[in-house]
Scaffold this active site. Structure first.
Site, PDB file in Angstrom:
ATOM      1  N   CYS A 161      57.915 142.593 166.422  1.00 41.05           N
ATOM      2  CA  CYS A 161      57.324 141.266 166.540  1.00 41.05           C
ATOM      3  C   CYS A 161      58.225 140.320 167.333  1.00 41.05           C
ATOM      4  O   CYS A 161      58.872 139.438 166.772  1.00 41.05           O
ATOM      5  CB  CYS A 161      56.985 140.650 165.196  1.00 41.05           C
ATOM      6  SG  CYS A 161      55.809 139.316 165.451  1.00 41.05           S
ATOM      7  N   CYS A 342      50.696 139.272 168.731  1.00 38.37           N
ATOM      8  CA  CYS A 342      51.762 138.460 168.173  1.00 38.37           C
ATOM      9  C   CYS A 342      51.228 137.048 167.959  1.00 38.37           C
ATOM     10  O   CYS A 342      51.096 136.280 168.911  1.00 38.37           O
ATOM     11  CB  CYS A 342      52.926 138.465 169.172  1.00 38.37           C
ATOM     12  SG  CYS A 342      54.422 137.831 168.467  1.00 38.37           S
TER      13      CYS A 342
HETATM   14  P1  FAD Z   1      57.366 149.929 158.698  1.00 39.23           P
HETATM   15  O1  FAD Z   1      56.145 149.206 158.272  1.00 39.23           O
HETATM   16  O2  FAD Z   1      58.649 149.174 158.729  1.00 39.23           O
HETATM   17  O3  FAD Z   1      57.506 151.197 157.734  1.00 39.23           O
HETATM   18  C1  FAD Z   1      58.481 152.190 157.883  1.00 39.23           C
HETATM   19  C2  FAD Z   1      58.461 153.061 156.647  1.00 39.23           C
HETATM   20  O4  FAD Z   1      59.275 154.238 156.887  1.00 39.23           O
HETATM   21  C3  FAD Z   1      59.041 152.371 155.409  1.00 39.23           C
HETATM   22  O5  FAD Z   1      58.157 152.494 154.316  1.00 39.23           O
HETATM   23  C4  FAD Z   1      60.340 153.117 155.170  1.00 39.23           C
HETATM   24  O6  FAD Z   1      60.684 153.218 153.783  1.00 39.23           O
HETATM   25  C5  FAD Z   1      60.043 154.492 155.742  1.00 39.23           C
HETATM   26  N1  FAD Z   1      61.252 155.238 156.111  1.00 39.23           N
HETATM   27  C6  FAD Z   1      62.366 154.764 156.704  1.00 39.23           C
HETATM   28  N2  FAD Z   1      63.282 155.738 156.815  1.00 39.23           N
HETATM   29  C7  FAD Z   1      62.727 156.857 156.299  1.00 39.23           C
HETATM   30  C8  FAD Z   1      63.190 158.192 156.130  1.00 39.23           C
HETATM   31  N3  FAD Z   1      64.425 158.570 156.492  1.00 39.23           N
HETATM   32  N4  FAD Z   1      62.366 159.084 155.568  1.00 39.23           N
HETATM   33  C9  FAD Z   1      61.106 158.734 155.172  1.00 39.23           C
HETATM   34  N5  FAD Z   1      60.622 157.479 155.306  1.00 39.23           N
HETATM   35  C10 FAD Z   1      61.435 156.564 155.857  1.00 39.23           C
HETATM   36  N6  FAD Z   1      53.342 142.605 163.273  1.00 39.23           N
HETATM   37  C11 FAD Z   1      52.127 142.064 163.600  1.00 39.23           C
HETATM   38  O7  FAD Z   1      51.218 142.791 163.962  1.00 39.23           O
HETATM   39  N7  FAD Z   1      51.921 140.716 163.542  1.00 39.23           N
HETATM   40  C12 FAD Z   1      52.877 139.858 163.122  1.00 39.23           C
HETATM   41  O8  FAD Z   1      52.645 138.646 163.054  1.00 39.23           O
HETATM   42  C13 FAD Z   1      54.156 140.389 162.738  1.00 39.23           C
HETATM   43  N8  FAD Z   1      55.142 139.568 162.306  1.00 39.23           N
HETATM   44  C14 FAD Z   1      56.306 140.097 161.843  1.00 39.23           C
HETATM   45  C15 FAD Z   1      57.259 139.244 161.321  1.00 39.23           C
HETATM   46  C16 FAD Z   1      58.441 139.736 160.800  1.00 39.23           C
HETATM   47  C17 FAD Z   1      59.460 138.794 160.229  1.00 39.23           C
HETATM   48  C18 FAD Z   1      58.677 141.144 160.804  1.00 39.23           C
HETATM   49  C19 FAD Z   1      59.936 141.710 160.214  1.00 39.23           C
HETATM   50  C20 FAD Z   1      57.734 141.998 161.358  1.00 39.23           C
HETATM   51  C21 FAD Z   1      56.543 141.497 161.890  1.00 39.23           C
HETATM   52  N9  FAD Z   1      55.563 142.330 162.455  1.00 39.23           N
HETATM   53  C22 FAD Z   1      54.352 141.798 162.838  1.00 39.23           C
HETATM   54  C23 FAD Z   1      55.868 143.747 162.771  1.00 39.23           C
HETATM   55  C24 FAD Z   1      55.300 144.761 161.791  1.00 39.23           C
HETATM   56  O9  FAD Z   1      55.676 144.454 160.480  1.00 39.23           O
HETATM   57  C25 FAD Z   1      55.793 146.156 162.167  1.00 39.23           C
HETATM   58  O10 FAD Z   1      55.545 146.378 163.542  1.00 39.23           O
HETATM   59  C26 FAD Z   1      55.111 147.242 161.364  1.00 39.23           C
HETATM   60  O11 FAD Z   1      55.428 147.118 160.004  1.00 39.23           O
HETATM   61  C27 FAD Z   1      55.496 148.630 161.893  1.00 39.23           C
HETATM   62  O12 FAD Z   1      54.999 149.642 161.078  1.00 39.23           O
HETATM   63  P2  FAD Z   1      55.835 150.991 160.872  1.00 39.23           P
HETATM   64  O13 FAD Z   1      55.014 151.801 159.919  1.00 39.23           O
HETATM   65  O14 FAD Z   1      56.210 151.566 162.171  1.00 39.23           O
HETATM   66  O15 FAD Z   1      57.197 150.543 160.158  1.00 39.23           O
END
Ligand code: FAD
Length: 410
Positions: A161, A342
């Protein structure tokens, strides 16, 4: 040894969504999700927590309640990948084998890369919306500040983000404006990058707010060290001549966004590219070298904006292409256009809704007369406040794809 037809690494936004998308297409599929976390976070809500709009509890649910019915949960961290054996190794050396693998472990927030930061986070006026437990402290600091200096930092790209560092700042400034203290607060946006936002169409609307709030833009300044008790932060600045210099800044509050990398276990694995990210084809999200392996979410190297909105579009694409490779679907490949979104909270009640794909191509979801993403919009705020959390929990994570129908290749 544990074996499943499909194994998904990570039960975050991307992992849960892709599990649900797979099961929506093939309810009898043998799917397992590997994730050690007890709690799953709706991170896009944390900007709203830091702005005093959301209760933090609305942004967290137990992992157990989100694992889709029909999927198994292996509650452990992955330590290593062995793609040549169709296997991964869990912490504690248990081995899991698979028919197909989906990699979605998100990214690593590298707090430790800033000297002095870990020991002062959450104290001495040092906060960050990038952590569940700290976002409420942002709001506490904002409400308490009546005069002085407020710093907001942004590390080098890529980050998740990319707008979040400045969203925190605009919501704070808007509160100070309402409280009548804006004129007594010196606001600096210390940004490692050279531009306010990576897609230029949105910059004019953002610049109006920068001017309106009297924010100083300090480009090419990277936070390197912080001393909480002394309320001092140090930055490296790259000047116009390419020379670097050290800058020292005093603060009364500082909102820090940490540098971000691929998770260590992925970075050192055979699945990573040279920079450490999951190496996928940007259109099909298949691994570039290892057949039967797919990647999505923040961990992968496709050049989209790392957002939950991107994961929402990617999940059905991975589900479709994986099942196609298994022979369960006959249609052509699904292709990803790089969509990410965003919502820039420029003031309480208004959002500049950036929605774009690969190459910065604008990809608005709604017609321009409803929301023109390049202008601040009240409707976009209502969408963010009332609709998007519901869409996330009830539609995206459950594989209901009415807003993320994949495009198929011609
Ligand atoms: P995550 O949701 O972070 O999940 C990763 C998962 O992998 C976690 O559950 C973790 O426990 C697991 N994991 C990690 N390591 C391991 C391992 N070794 N083995 C097994 N599992 C593991 N996005 C938007 O669309 N709009 C917004 O307005 C927005 N605002 C944001 C504001 C903030 C402050 C933040 C921090 C993020 C924002 N985002 C926004 C971004 C969004 O939250 C992420 O892009 C999204 O969560 C990505 O999804 P993901 O599944 O890739 O990662």
């Amino acid at each position: 040894e544990i074996r499943h037809e499909v194994v998904i690494v990570g039960g975050g936004a991307a992992g849960i969504a892709v599990a649900s998308s797979l099961l929506a297409r093939k309810p009898d599929l043998d799917v397992a999700i590997v994730d050690p976390a007890d709690i799953h976070y709706y991170q896009p809500g944390w900007t709203m927590v830091g702005g005093g709009v959301f209760d933090p509890r609305w942004t967290a649910k137990t992992m157990a309640s989100l694992i889709p019915p029909g999927a198994k949960w292996i509650k452990a961290a992955v330590a290593a990948f062995e793609p040549e054996n169709n296997a991964l190794v869990l912490d504690g050396c248990r081995v899991v084998t698979y028919g197909r693998l989906v990699v979605a472990p998100g990214l690593k927030l590298n707090w430790g890369a800033i000297e002095g930061l870990p020991e002062t986070l959450g104290r001495n006026g040092v906060t960050s919306n990038y952590r569940y437990d700290l976002a409420p402290y942002t709001w506490e600091l904002v409400r308490a500040l009546k005069r002085g200096t407020a710093l907001f930092t942004q590390p080098p790209m890529p980050i998740k983000c990319a707008g979040a560092p400045q969203k925190a700042m605009y919501l704070a400034a808007d509160h100070w404006r309402g409280a009548g203290v804006l004129g007594d607060i010196d606001i600096h946006f210390c940004n490692a990058g050279a531009v306010l936002f990576g897609v230029k169409d949105y910059v004019p609307a953002l610049m109006e707010y920068v001017d309106h709030y009297g924010i100083h833009l300090d480009f090419q300044e990277t936070l390197t060290r912080i001393d909480g008790p002394a309320r001092t932060a140090w930055f490296t600045r790259v000047g116009a001549d390419g020379m670097t210099e050290a800058i020292e800044r005093r603060f009364d509050m500082i909102h820090v966004v940490p540098p971000q990398t691929a998770p260590d276990f992925l970075r050192v694995s055979p699945l990573a590219d040279a920079a450490g990210w999951m190496d996928v084809d940007p259109a099909t999200l298949r691994h570039r070298r290892h057949p039967g392996i797919y990647g999505l979410g923040d961990a992968c190297n496709a050049p989209n904006a790392k957002t939950a909105a991107a994961a929402r579009k990617q999940a059905p694409i991975v589900a479709h292409n994986l099942l196609r490779d298994m022979g369960a679907l006959r249609e052509p490949d699904a292709v990803y256009d790089g969509y990410g979104s965003c919502p820039l909270t420029v003031e309480r009640g208004k959002i500049v809704l950036a929605e774009f794909g690969y190459g910065g191509k604008l990809l608005p979801s709604l017609p321009g007369w409803l929301i023109d993403g390049r202008k601040p919009s009240r409707l976009a705020w209502l969408l963010k406040e009332r609709m998007l959390p519901w869409m996330y929990w009830k539609a995206m994570l459950r594989g209901r794809e009415w807003l993320a129908k994949p495009e198929l290749a011609a």
